[in-house]
Enzyme design. Sequence first.
Site: not given
Ligand code: NAP
Length: 482
Positions: A148-149, A172, A225-226, A248, A282, A383
């Site tokens: 979402w960020n 998605k 994501g995370s 990532e 991130c 983090e």
């Molecule tokens: P997240 O909780 O890991 O979710 C990311 C995405 O994955 C969302 O669309 C989420 O859907 C989906 N998801 C959740 N559980 C899943 C599963 N079991 N299987 C498949 N997809 C699943 O991360 P977030 O809270 O949205 O974002 C924050 C994180 O992103 C931080 O850790 C940040 O560092 C990281 N990030 C990294 C970068 C990079 O380029 N390295 C850039 C930006 C952000 P739902 O929303 O429906 O749960």
Amino acid sequence: MYSCIIGGEKVISSSGSTFRDVNPADTDEVLAEFPMLTRDDVARAIDFAREAQLRWASTPAPERGRILLRAAQVVENEAEELARTLTREEGKTLSESRAEVSRVISIFRFYGVMGYRLKGDVAPSAESNTHLFTIREPLGVVSIITPWNFPIAIPSWKMAPALICGNAVIFKPASYTPLIGYRLAEALHKAGLPPGVLNFVTGGGSSIGTEMITNPQISAISFTGSLEVGEEIRRAAAAGRGARVQLELGGKNPAVVLDDADLDKAVEMVVRGAFGLTGQACTATSRAIIHEKVYEEFVRKLVERARRIRVGNGLEEGVEMGPVVGEKEMDKILSYIETGKSEGAKLIYGGRRLKEGALSKGYFIEPTIFTEVTPDMRIAQEEIFGPVLGLMRASSFDDALDLANKTEYGLSASVFTKSLQRAFDFARMIEAGVVKVNKPTTGLEPHVPFGGFKKSSYGMIKEQGEAALDFYTRIKTVYLSY
Ligand code: NAP
């Protein structure tokens, strides 16, 4: 009520379930309601994508590029409205949203032009009368799962290279930010993307996300994501047919301030890196490592500057830091602040939820600064993903570098110095995929590769720039005898 877009049609969930999309600065405002699709709904979307992909792959690449260039124009025409939607949905300030939307325009322009540059190689053959060359082929249907960020930039920097290479996409968005994702999908369709080439699906990560990873028709998965979810995806994908995977993940990014730094500039850049985007990047600066000779002065200037940050609704003029995205994330950040106190770090600024007046309706936290942070502490290793900065004192360049590298993550890092020698030494020895000199750890240009080291990334191939084309294509080598 909004819909998903599958096979070019607007569809709702076969179960009839929906979820609400709420403004984190004012939770009374419900922006939209989106379908909670089922795994079967997504499996159908993947079937549509499979069919559409074959036609899309045979569309000449320059024509695919023209559609991306038109999408850039659509986004540019709607930029202000998109930026406002982004602020209302995610919470970042309007100027941060405008910057993100403008990056989207650059991304689509960059990959649009790539339609003319999807080149292979020609090599001299060891045999006579033989033409030896390589061509790039699309992979098929790719799953794009985003956080979402940066809810419009990240999907764009994944989708644009995927599409220019001739793949079809199942996209998605995170459940906190479906509306801006919907607008992006809409812009691509307005630009002339054929039905089924991009399918926009919404619903729970652990249900429809699982289908997007394990369905045998998926050729590649690009996830941001995370770390926790990323590791789950890596295991699930490995247990399946072995789709190509790019992850990532998080960061614990250091800013190193050396004793010859321009301190005023360093303070400004550290503040921007730590508290810009409410620390929800991130690449956010979560550790500042300061040479002991300038430590006291740096800390004094940093706190003075943090005091001037106005926290509030990102749509308001003069607000420098918006809310965090949701209640769960706010509680997690506040709990890390308690952890920091209990493990012996000294809270010197902030640390509280803000609830005065209109702020009571949103998820606002003060910019927060800890001193006396040591590498063994959880707040130095995990983090936090919020406006929390931990300060550490270093006795020398080598000590600072060692502290900076003492983490499992390796996404981005900055150094503040006037010495070319130290700048280059830092760039060479820091374990991070992105290095900045006299600049914040945040902020990326879209036409160069991006990705982390260590636990911050998984997969050999970087995102963005020309590097992304390697992820979304496979290379075929042709021996042609004449
Ligand atoms: P997240 O909780 O890991 O979710 C990311 C995405 O994955 C969302 O669309 C989420 O859907 C989906 N998801 C959740 N559980 C899943 C599963 N079991 N299987 C498949 N997809 C699943 O991360 P977030 O809270 O949205 O974002 C924050 C994180 O992103 C931080 O850790 C940040 O560092 C990281 N990030 C990294 C970068 C990079 O380029 N390295 C850039 C930006 C952000 P739902 O929303 O429906 O749960």
